[in-house]
Scaffold this motif. Sequence first.
Motif, PDB file in Angstrom:
ATOM      1  N   ALA A  12       0.822  -1.215   0.000  1.00  0.00           N
ATOM      2  CA  ALA A  12       0.000   0.000   0.000  1.00  0.00           C
ATOM      3  C   ALA A  12       0.857   1.267   0.000  1.00  0.00           C
ATOM      4  N   GLY A  13       2.146   1.113  -0.252  1.00  0.00           N
ATOM      5  CA  GLY A  13       3.028   2.286  -0.273  1.00  0.00           C
ATOM      6  C   GLY A  13       3.031   2.957  -1.637  1.00  0.00           C
ATOM      7  N   ASN A  14       3.828   4.019  -1.757  1.00  0.00           N
ATOM      8  CA  ASN A  14       3.935   4.738  -3.032  1.00  0.00           C
ATOM      9  C   ASN A  14       4.995   4.053  -3.898  1.00  0.00           C
ATOM     10  N   ALA A  15       4.680   2.848  -4.382  1.00  0.00           N
ATOM     11  CA  ALA A  15       5.677   2.084  -5.139  1.00  0.00           C
ATOM     12  C   ALA A  15       5.786   2.581  -6.569  1.00  0.00           C
ATOM     13  N   ASN A  16       6.968   2.414  -7.128  1.00  0.00           N
ATOM     14  CA  ASN A  16       7.138   2.607  -8.562  1.00  0.00           C
ATOM     15  C   ASN A  16       6.417   1.436  -9.236  1.00  0.00           C
ATOM     16  N   TYR A  17       5.555   1.726 -10.200  1.00  0.00           N
ATOM     17  CA  TYR A  17       4.717   0.643 -10.732  1.00  0.00           C
ATOM     18  C   TYR A  17       5.529  -0.413 -11.476  1.00  0.00           C
ATOM     19  N   HIS A  18       6.721  -0.067 -11.917  1.00  0.00           N
ATOM     20  CA  HIS A  18       7.572  -1.089 -12.543  1.00  0.00           C
ATOM     21  C   HIS A  18       7.989  -2.120 -11.487  1.00  0.00           C
ATOM     22  N   ASP A  19       8.245  -1.640 -10.254  1.00  0.00           N
ATOM     23  CA  ASP A  19       8.551  -2.572  -9.161  1.00  0.00           C
ATOM     24  C   ASP A  19       7.346  -3.465  -8.886  1.00  0.00           C
ATOM     25  N   THR A  20       6.160  -2.869  -8.928  1.00  0.00           N
ATOM     26  CA  THR A  20       4.943  -3.654  -8.670  1.00  0.00           C
ATOM     27  C   THR A  20       4.762  -4.710  -9.761  1.00  0.00           C
ATOM     28  N   ASN A  21       5.036  -4.338 -11.012  1.00  0.00           N
ATOM     29  CA  ASN A  21       4.960  -5.331 -12.107  1.00  0.00           C
ATOM     30  C   ASN A  21       5.918  -6.496 -11.823  1.00  0.00           C
ATOM     31  N   ARG A  22       7.140  -6.153 -11.405  1.00  0.00           N
ATOM     32  CA  ARG A  22       8.133  -7.196 -11.126  1.00  0.00           C
ATOM     33  C   ARG A  22       7.663  -8.071  -9.955  1.00  0.00           C
ATOM     34  N   ARG A  23       7.172  -7.421  -8.897  1.00  0.00           N
ATOM     35  CA  ARG A  23       6.749  -8.192  -7.715  1.00  0.00           C
ATOM     36  C   ARG A  23       5.546  -9.077  -8.043  1.00  0.00           C
ATOM     37  N   ALA A  24       4.667  -8.591  -8.912  1.00  0.00           N
ATOM     38  CA  ALA A  24       3.494  -9.391  -9.294  1.00  0.00           C
ATOM     39  C   ALA A  24       3.955 -10.636 -10.054  1.00  0.00           C
ATOM     40  N   LYS A  25       4.974 -10.444 -10.895  1.00  0.00           N
ATOM     41  CA  LYS A  25       5.501 -11.577 -11.680  1.00  0.00           C
ATOM     42  C   LYS A  25       6.161 -12.592 -10.732  1.00  0.00           C
ATOM     43  N   GLU A  26       6.954 -12.081  -9.805  1.00  0.00           N
ATOM     44  CA  GLU A  26       7.610 -12.971  -8.838  1.00  0.00           C
ATOM     45  C   GLU A  26       6.565 -13.717  -8.006  1.00  0.00           C
ATOM     46  N   ALA A  27       5.487 -13.019  -7.682  1.00  0.00           N
ATOM     47  CA  ALA A  27       4.422 -13.642  -6.886  1.00  0.00           C
ATOM     48  C   ALA A  27       3.781 -14.780  -7.677  1.00  0.00           C
ATOM     49  N   PRO A  33       3.531 -15.785  -2.251  1.00  0.00           N
ATOM     50  CA  PRO A  33       2.064 -15.718  -2.251  1.00  0.00           C
ATOM     51  C   PRO A  33       1.552 -14.691  -3.259  1.00  0.00           C
ATOM     52  N   ARG A  34       0.228 -14.574  -3.370  1.00  0.00           N
ATOM     53  CA  ARG A  34      -0.343 -13.632  -4.345  1.00  0.00           C
ATOM     54  C   ARG A  34      -0.023 -12.196  -3.938  1.00  0.00           C
ATOM     55  N   PHE A  35      -0.200 -11.268  -4.882  1.00  0.00           N
ATOM     56  CA  PHE A  35       0.271  -9.902  -4.641  1.00  0.00           C
ATOM     57  C   PHE A  35      -0.713  -8.870  -5.213  1.00  0.00           C
ATOM     58  N   LEU A  36      -0.902  -7.819  -4.447  1.00  0.00           N
ATOM     59  CA  LEU A  36      -1.767  -6.715  -4.879  1.00  0.00           C
ATOM     60  C   LEU A  36      -0.998  -5.423  -4.623  1.00  0.00           C
ATOM     61  N   GLY A  37      -1.001  -4.506  -5.588  1.00  0.00           N
ATOM     62  CA  GLY A  37      -0.355  -3.202  -5.379  1.00  0.00           C
ATOM     63  C   GLY A  37      -1.434  -2.138  -5.328  1.00  0.00           C
ATOM     64  N   ILE A  38      -1.576  -1.469  -4.197  1.00  0.00           N
ATOM     65  CA  ILE A  38      -2.635  -0.456  -4.121  1.00  0.00           C
ATOM     66  C   ILE A  38      -2.047   0.934  -3.858  1.00  0.00           C
ATOM     67  N   GLY A  39      -2.499   1.897  -4.640  1.00  0.00           N
ATOM     68  CA  GLY A  39      -2.137   3.292  -4.414  1.00  0.00           C
ATOM     69  C   GLY A  39      -3.110   3.851  -3.394  1.00  0.00           C
ATOM     70  N   VAL A  40      -2.588   4.498  -2.369  1.00  0.00           N
ATOM     71  CA  VAL A  40      -3.446   5.055  -1.312  1.00  0.00           C
ATOM     72  C   VAL A  40      -3.170   6.547  -1.241  1.00  0.00           C
ATOM     73  N   SER A  41      -4.191   7.344  -1.461  1.00  0.00           N
ATOM     74  CA  SER A  41      -3.981   8.797  -1.415  1.00  0.00           C
ATOM     75  C   SER A  41      -4.880   9.449  -0.376  1.00  0.00           C
ATOM     76  N   GLY A  42      -4.361  10.518   0.195  1.00  0.00           N
ATOM     77  CA  GLY A  42      -5.164  11.303   1.129  1.00  0.00           C
ATOM     78  C   GLY A  42      -4.379  11.750   2.341  1.00  0.00           C
ATOM     79  N   GLY A  43      -3.073  11.459   2.315  1.00  0.00           N
ATOM     80  CA  GLY A  43      -2.238  11.882   3.433  1.00  0.00           C
ATOM     81  C   GLY A  43      -2.659  11.192   4.718  1.00  0.00           C
ATOM     82  N   GLU A  44      -2.192  11.755   5.841  1.00  0.00           N
ATOM     83  CA  GLU A  44      -2.441  11.133   7.154  1.00  0.00           C
ATOM     84  C   GLU A  44      -3.927  11.048   7.466  1.00  0.00           C
ATOM     85  N   GLU A  45      -4.625  12.152   7.183  1.00  0.00           N
ATOM     86  CA  GLU A  45      -6.040  12.204   7.529  1.00  0.00           C
ATOM     87  C   GLU A  45      -6.844  11.214   6.686  1.00  0.00           C
ATOM     88  N   GLY A  46      -6.468  11.130   5.405  1.00  0.00           N
ATOM     89  CA  GLY A  46      -7.135  10.189   4.506  1.00  0.00           C
ATOM     90  C   GLY A  46      -6.959   8.762   5.003  1.00  0.00           C
TER      91      GLY A  46
END
Length: 474
Positions: free
Chosen positions: A106-121, A126-139
């Motif tokens: 759920a971090g601010n990953a570079n999506y190329h890293d997420t592509n690589r991690r999804a392939k490795e998964a 185990p299975r892998f999901l990359g989620i972008g989370v926006s809204g700062g601390e309050e969000g």
Amino acid sequence: MSSHGAVAEIGLIGLGTMGGNLALNIAENGFQIAVYNRTTEKTDQFITKAGDLSAKLVPSKTLADFVASIKTPRAVILMVPAGEAVDAQIEALRPLLDPQDLIIDAGNANYHDTNRRAKEADEKGPRFLGIGVSGGEEGARFGPSIMGGGANDAWGQVGHILEAISAKYEGEPCAAHLGEAGAGHLVKTVHNGIEYADMQMIAEVYGVMRDGFGMSAQEIGAVFEDWNGGILQSYLIEISSKVAKTADPESGAPMLDIILDRAGQKGTGRWTAIEALMLGTPASTIEAAVAVRNMSSRLDERKTGETAFGAAPQPMDRSLVRINALEAALVAGKIVCYAQGFDLILEAAKQYGWAMPLPKIAKIWRNGCIIRSAMLNDMSSALADDDARNLMLAPFFSAKLKETEGSLRQVVAQAALHGLPVPALSAALSYFDIMRTARSTANMLQGQRDFFGAHGFERTDKDGGGFHGPWAMG
Ligand code: 6PG
């Protein structure tokens, strides 16, 4: 074995500000959540501070206990710094998890890293999901916007939790599955590129008011507040008003006069510009915003430049540019910037074969995230009509551009004449002008390329390519 047994519906690793707030949000929404942090003191402090919500939190001192406290198939959210820490955490978890378990970055990953991690998964589990989370601390604490990427079944496992904790727009969750692998993180990256451009254009009109008109921070704050009641209504305009109106508790001076003009950046805006260049899509407004952040950090060089050439900004007579023309210029700039952002997402979607429902992306940006604004609702309707059309050409936005382009042109021209830098607004204007010009000047580029490298060109009067000019022997 954990002393708790497998009681938690989900787990979260990394109790920094964002991770801690996300865990509390999940707990508050009624889900039992396992939590773990590398340093146990942080976990202890977190549980103590959680108050009543601690009943929903299942802390562990070791990674093995943490994993054992989650019901199978397990889902583990990582909220650790983007980059190597994510890979290290996945490696540490892999032997403890089953192949059908799920790791969610759920971090601010570079999506190329997420592509690589999804392939490795896929290869090792185990299975892998990359989620972008926006809204700062309050969000994170009270409802972020969540941009999901990964396999459908992976989203299916935790989608109900992510939707429950997300911000809502008229009851609709601002969380969605957008495509495979790195799709969610790509969308989050473009979100941040737009965030950079939106912020930069606001800073540019602030500069016109401050250095051109000589307005005080308070007066400027009042203008932003007024705009927030109109078409520009947005979180960024709202906070700009608050920032401008706030006084420094130490000196009593406006905060804006105390804050050093050197902007930081963690990298996601830069990634958007890099991606646009790699995919060959024009994102000039976003690129300009990134470049200005880089220039802002050259403080000493800027001081030397001012000594050598004199300060650029000159006072501007207020009759040359009205306050409502500044507002209109921002409207035009914003439409262009989003047109570029959505175009970039569409190109990436084509390249990777991702679903990337653009209207849905606009919808989940309507609340929770940093770029949330009233205009995003109109954007989602325009994209639902036709998502392949440049947003500028959607009837609602082309009408708005026709209304506001004169103001954008006037602001950019007068700012240039008065030494007031407006690079993102100028880039938006040039994009608009080029994208409405059937005959551009690229024929000159093709002539030059053919002259020095015999690269060939197409002709306006014949089909096919590979034509050459009569200069080859010259
Ligand atoms: C968000 C923000 C966030 C980002 C910060 C800082 O959507 O919540 O985009 O993810 O990290 O805004 O970004 P910069 O340091 O690059 O300005």
